[in-house]
Design a protein around this motif. Sequence first.
Motif, short mmCIF file in Angstrom:
data_model
loop_
_atom_site.label_atom_id
_atom_site.label_comp_id
_atom_site.label_asym_id
_atom_site.label_seq_id
_atom_site.Cartn_x
_atom_site.Cartn_y
_atom_site.Cartn_z
N CYS A 65 -6.74 3.37 6.65
CA CYS A 65 -6.55 3.22 5.20
C CYS A 65 -7.49 2.14 4.69
O CYS A 65 -7.53 1.04 5.23
N PHE B 187 -7.35 0.58 1.92
CA PHE B 187 -6.68 -0.44 1.12
C PHE B 187 -5.99 -1.50 1.99
O PHE B 187 -5.96 -2.67 1.65
N CYS B 188 -5.37 -1.05 3.11
CA CYS B 188 -4.53 -1.98 3.88
C CYS B 188 -4.90 -2.04 5.35
O CYS B 188 -4.24 -2.72 6.13
N CYS C 241 -0.04 4.10 1.24
CA CYS C 241 -0.43 5.08 2.26
C CYS C 241 0.75 5.34 3.21
O CYS C 241 1.64 4.51 3.36
N CYS D 45 0.84 -1.20 0.00
CA CYS D 45 0.00 0.00 0.00
C CYS D 45 0.87 1.24 0.00
O CYS D 45 1.93 1.27 0.61
ZN LIG Z 1 -2.75 1.70 3.20
#
Ligand SMILES: [Zn+2]
Length: 290
Positions: free
Chosen positions: A259, A261-262, A228, A226
């Motif tokens: 986050c 995504f992760c 981020c 990720c």
């Molecule tokens: Zn992330």
Amino acid sequence: MIEQDLLHRFLFEEIGIRGEWVKLTASWQTAKQHQQGSQNVQQQLGQALAAVVMLSATIKFNGSIILQAQGDGDFKTLVAQSTHNRKIRGLIRSNDHMPMGSLEAMFGLGQLVLTIVADNAQPYQGIVPLQGKNLAVALQTYFEQSEQLKTRLWLFANDTHAAGLLLQELPAPQNRNKADWERIEILADTLTERELLELDCENLLYRLFNEEKVRLFDAEPVKFQCACSRPRIERTLRAMGREELEGILQEQGTIQVGCEFCSEQYLFDRIDVETILSQESVANQSKTQH
Ligand SMILES: [Zn+2]
């Protein structure tokens, strides 16, 4: 050895057709682990991740390619991203009850947006309607419209693997022959979901094209990673402005940002927020001085 988390490019040198094969295993399982959704929804994410890895192979600069599908149906959002060096991540948002079927059945009225983001240039964006029996078909439409090169894609995902195959005409080879493309396409159309998910690249190419001359290039690794970071979240918070941040602090004591995504959690207390906002005035000052 079983190949996994790899991208292979290959080339039918004599007839001007290029190809790509991708198989995601650990990277797919990690990406999926951070997302909620029915099995069908998750499989769409797997297909999208396989697709962006193959599309990223055509990027010739530092940056990334983002596939985004959005509609007014039960499947709200699908995002899959791959960087030029094949770091992938993705997210899904959907209602609990998801109809199976065509893209229209899942997404309703929607769009498929492909964005190519270069580190030092304006992003490029291509948009096609979210129509067709699956993501591969919608992406073929995208290629027909944007590149005007014959392109075929096969995308499959299950719980453990996500895999893809892409075939595309090379731009204007001297000796292009329509019959060559048709022959390769007919051979590739005999591909089954199980073969793509289970065979490694060399065996798959042999199974489909054993009478053709195919040059197979070295594998390139794919990883879940990720993008981020705390500085990125700080920039987002700074853009929200003092008033809004003060409001959240008063209500909740701290600001917590997760986050999507992760699942990484970032926590900011009052002192952090003051530091972030004071950096804004430094940034503004230096802007006015130059
Ligand atoms: Zn992330």
